[in-house]
Enzyme design. Structure first.
Site, mmCIF file in Angstrom:
data_model
loop_
_atom_site.group_PDB
_atom_site.id
_atom_site.type_symbol
_atom_site.label_atom_id
_atom_site.label_comp_id
_atom_site.label_asym_id
_atom_site.label_seq_id
_atom_site.Cartn_x
_atom_site.Cartn_y
_atom_site.Cartn_z
ATOM 1 N N ASP A 159 0.855 -1.188 0.000
ATOM 2 C CA ASP A 159 0.000 0.000 0.000
ATOM 3 C C ASP A 159 0.885 1.229 0.000
ATOM 4 O OD1 ASP A 159 -2.366 1.730 0.296
ATOM 5 O OD2 ASP A 159 -3.356 -0.156 0.776
ATOM 6 N N HIS A 173 -2.409 3.136 -4.691
ATOM 7 C CA HIS A 173 -1.972 2.605 -3.391
ATOM 8 C C HIS A 173 -0.542 2.087 -3.494
ATOM 9 C CE1 HIS A 173 -5.647 2.892 -0.970
ATOM 10 N NE2 HIS A 173 -6.340 2.515 -2.038
ATOM 11 N N GLU A 211 -9.644 2.567 -5.711
ATOM 12 C CA GLU A 211 -9.444 3.961 -5.275
ATOM 13 C C GLU A 211 -8.357 4.730 -6.041
ATOM 14 O OE1 GLU A 211 -11.017 3.704 -0.720
ATOM 15 O OE2 GLU A 211 -8.921 3.186 -1.014
HETATM 16 C C1 ACM Z 1 -10.851 -0.941 0.097
HETATM 17 O O1 ACM Z 1 -11.380 -0.968 1.220
HETATM 18 N N1 ACM Z 1 -10.261 0.172 -0.350
HETATM 19 C C2 ACM Z 1 -10.842 -2.085 -0.785
#
Ligand code: ACM
Ligand code: ZN
Length: 766
Positions: A194, A269, A334
């Site tokens: 991440d 991420h 995201e």
């Molecule tokens: C997530 O909770 N961003 C997959």
């Protein structure tokens, strides 16, 4: 051809005709249990017998498990002859019934023997767990005679752990795998990458861990209050797993029928990777490894840069060497694609590939990676954002933003795994935030997890077959230690285990609750640090402004036990009044309640303070309306807790809160108090100041002063501040309070420049 039938049992010579009270308390609930009379007792002659050489390791595992659970430690022996004589009883059920399929098992316990059977080692592993639970619930070394047939409802029964936001040492991963198999969970989704850390050694790209695994240590600050621009600091936070460690963990998991699915996030991420190799981003800039929240996530891999794809294929090649799992998770969630809109390489790619927008560019990105994984015999999993811009041909969708992603995938004949944030996010609160460790937010108590149905009603029978199962997600922004992770996972994993394993028609909260008592005994024996939040009371109040009282009711989802409460400010004991129904509170008091069982308070004591003051039930008007989502009552006598979603808070976004209180008639007042909440992680800040004015007629106002905020926005935990105006000795009808909003989230905050909230729960006038 070798028979597809495994047999495995222990045996003892003489049964003793003393029947103890039998307790069957298995989680997840087995498909069928048939009780018989009698019981099996372990004795010195009891042996674990196994049929096939390949079962020896499993027999040893069983011995080690049963030694732990029953204290019995006997011999292991291979069965040499199909026909056993003497005291042995052999019953081959062959080939083990079809209904047991690939993970099911059968157990038969008689006064002489215990037989375990299954088509697979996996089934036997689960049979061993079931016996563990039987041993834990009964006097040691005695098992009730019964027949159990059991197999899972879903083939995917997952638990996810984010080790990027906070690194979890390898020891804990082993421990978690043991805890998973105890719950018959079979997939560990390991979130290894991440923004805040790259946790997996990749030999070809050593900087991923020498740089990407480390960030400036800002653990003393709230996750969302950590500045993005890192200060030079000697202290670094981080860690990673070596390839050698990973291989051992993967093998350990496989021995427990657990597949480890690695998640290698892309295209977003990945600031940790881009801190090591900035050339794979659009801007080429090195923004470092952030120590806390980043939002929106714009610094992502460049989709127009071929060398970024070469890098990712190299990384995935090493990942596939370490992880034999058929599934590889590539994240996909995201991504803010604004950089792609500006980047010449990305624009060029869109042109040559004839892509209309950046969603289609992400779809192109994902499909390139999918082709590579498929060519290597693997199947890709991605979060539900991968539906945007078109789904890659063979991908499995992990539905987290509700169930829609899973539904859409199933309708497109794609497999899906359900992990909706409404039921499966184990980083959310499971009890009253006032007594729980600080969490990211949300509220998913045990009963809610238990109520989850992974197959959405919208799907036809045929479509429902695309739902592989469900998974709990444990994001660790606010979870710094293994112990805290365990607390968030248990007992909620017990509830999810039953959701994904047991037949739907056997789901029964009351019965699960009964079995939970023994589960807690098991957790105690295993040393699992689990939550007792289901045993909290919830104090609910309803103002009655006509009678000038509040009606109090107290609820709990506690499976067993009774609620005791007090109204004198003292902690309740088991001799305090038992709550039997709603009651009226007609003067200011603090109500405290706890759930007691066997003389013991089972969870935390919950307290709620009620103030029946002069503005109780008074008419209040707001010059600027509050947000409809956060619309608590400011004159109901109830102060809010540090949970901004507890229903008591009124929220104002980006603007001041200007409140006019009409007391109805000229009223003698001595003091005015108004509270405010700060939860900077949720973009809620203390007002800069509170200004108070009084009026007899609502036209002419007289100031009684202002009170300033005294706290830094960077304080790591949510806090409440009272702004008080004392010693007033006034006779007035109207009070006007102005709470000055700071306007926007401060510099260095994750929401920098975006509108800031202020939250107020009560105005008390005495
Ligand atoms: C997530 O909770 N961003 C997959
Ligand atoms: Zn680019």
């Amino acid at each position: 051809m070798k028979k597809n039938c495994l047999l495995f049992f222990f045996t003892f010579t003489v049964s003793i005709a003393v029947f103890s009270q039998t307790v069957i308390s298995i989680i997840p609930q087995p498909v069928k249990i048939e009780m018989k009379s009698g019981e099996f007792r372990f004795g010195p002659e009891t042996k674990i017998m196994y049929m096939d050489e390949s079962l020896m390791q499993l027999a040893q595992y069983a011995r080690q498990q049963w030694k732990f659970w029953s204290g019995w430690d006997g011999e292991i022996q291979q069965i040499k002859h199909e026909k056993l004589e003497g005291n042995f009883v052999l019953q081959i059920i062959q080939p083990a019934e079809k209904e047991l399929s690939t993970e099911g098992y059968g157990i038969e316990i008689t006064s002489q023997n215990v037989f375990l059977r299954s088509n697979t080692q996996a089934g036997l592993i689960y049979a061993i767990q079931t016996l563990n639970q039987l041993m834990s619930a009964n006097p040691s070394q005695v098992l009730p005679a019964c027949i159990i047939i059991d197999y899972p409802r879903f083939r995917y029964r997952g638990l996810h752990l984010d080790v990027a936001r906070h690194f979890m040492p390898a020891d804990f991963i082993y421990r978690l795998l043991d805890e998973m198999v105890f719950h018959k969970m079979n997939v560990f989704h390991w979130h290894l990458v991440d923004d805040q850390g790259w946790r997996l050694e990749i030999e070809k790209y050593p900087k991923l861990t020498s740089i990407g695994a480390w960030r400036p240590d800002m653990e003393d600050l709230d996750w969302n209050a950590r500045p993005l621009q890192c200060q030079p600091t000697q202290e670094m936070y981080g860690g990673f797993y070596t390839q050698d460690e990973v291989r051992k963990i993967v093998k350990y998991a496989a021995d427990r029928n657990i597949t480890i699915i690695p998640e290698i996030e892309m295209p977003a991420h990945v600031m940790s990777a881009l801190a090591a190799y900035p050339q794979f981003s659009c801007s080429g800039k090195n923004l470092g490894v952030p120590s806390g929240s980043v939002w929106p996530i714009t610094h992502i891999y460049c989709a127009g840069n071929d060398s970024a794809f070469i890098f990712l294929r190299d990384v995935l090649t090493e990942v596939m060497e370490m992880f034999p799992s058929i599934y590889i998770h590539i994240g996909g969630d995201e991504a803010d694609k604004s950089e792609w809109n500006k980047c010449p390489k990305c624009q060029q790619r869109m042109q040559t590939e004839n892509l209309k927008n950046v969603d289609e560019l992400q779809s192109y990105f994902v499909q390139c990676i999918e082709k590579f994984l498929n060519a290597n015999g693997r199947i890709m999993i991605g979060w539900d954002e991968i539906l945007e811009g078109g789904l890659a041909p063979n991908v499995v969708v992990m539905s987290w933003r509700g169930e829609e992603g899973g539904i859409a995938a199933a309708r497109l004949k794609h497999n899906a795994i359900m992990t909706p944030a409404s039921h499966c996010y184990f980083d959310y609160y499971q009890g009253d935030p006032a007594v729980e460790p600080l969490s990211i937010g949300g509220y998913i108590p045990l009963k809610r997890v238990y109520s989850y149905e992974p197959v959405p009603q919208e799907l036809s029978l045929e479509e429902s077959h695309y739902i592989l199962g469900a998974q709990a997600n444990t994001w660790t922004e606010y979870i710094r230690t293994p112990q805290h992770a365990e607390y968030m996972i248990f007992p909620r994993l017990a509830a999810l285990a039953e959701v994904v394993w047991s037949p739907n028609n056997l789901r029964n909260w009351e019965d699960f609750s009964r079995r939970l008592e023994n589960q807690f005994k098991c957790y105690d024996k295993l040393g699992i640090y689990y939550a007792r939040s289901a045993f909290q009371a919830r104090i609910i109040s309803q103002p009655d402004s006509v009678r000038r009282c509040v009606e109090i009711s107290i609820e709990t989802e506690a499976p067993y036990g009774e609620i005791h409460y007090t109204t004198n400010g003292k902690d309740p004991t088991d001799s305090s009044p038992v709550y039997t129904g709603p009651f009226a509170l007609c003067e200011s008091a603090t109500v405290k309640a706890g759930v007691f069982h066997g003389g013991k308070c089972m969870g935390a004591i919950i307290a709620k303070k009620f103030s029946l003051h002069k503005a109780f039930g008074a008419k209040m008007t707001f010059q600027i309306p509050s947000a409809s989502r956060y619309n608590g009552n400011l004159g109901d006598g109830v102060w809010g807790s540090t949970n901004y979603r507890d229903g008591n808070w009124k929220g104002f976004l980006g603007d001041d809160a200007i409140i006019i209180i009409d007391l109805g008639k000229p009223t003698k007042i001595r003091s005015i108090k108004v509270d405010a909440l700060q939860a900077s992680g949720s973009w809620i800040f203390f007002p800069e100041k509170a200004i108070c004015e009084l009026s007899k007629d609502g036209k002419e106002w007289k100031s009684v002063g202002e009170k300033m905020n005294e706290h830094s926005w960077q304080e790591p935990v949510p806090a409440i501040q009272l702004f008080g105006f004392e010693n007033l000795r006034e006779n007035v009808r109207f009070v006007r309070l102005k709470m000055k909003n700071r306007g926007t989230c401060p510099l260095g905050h994750a929401g920098e420049g975006q509108p800031a909230w202020i939250f107020i729960s009560e105005v008390e006038i005495l």
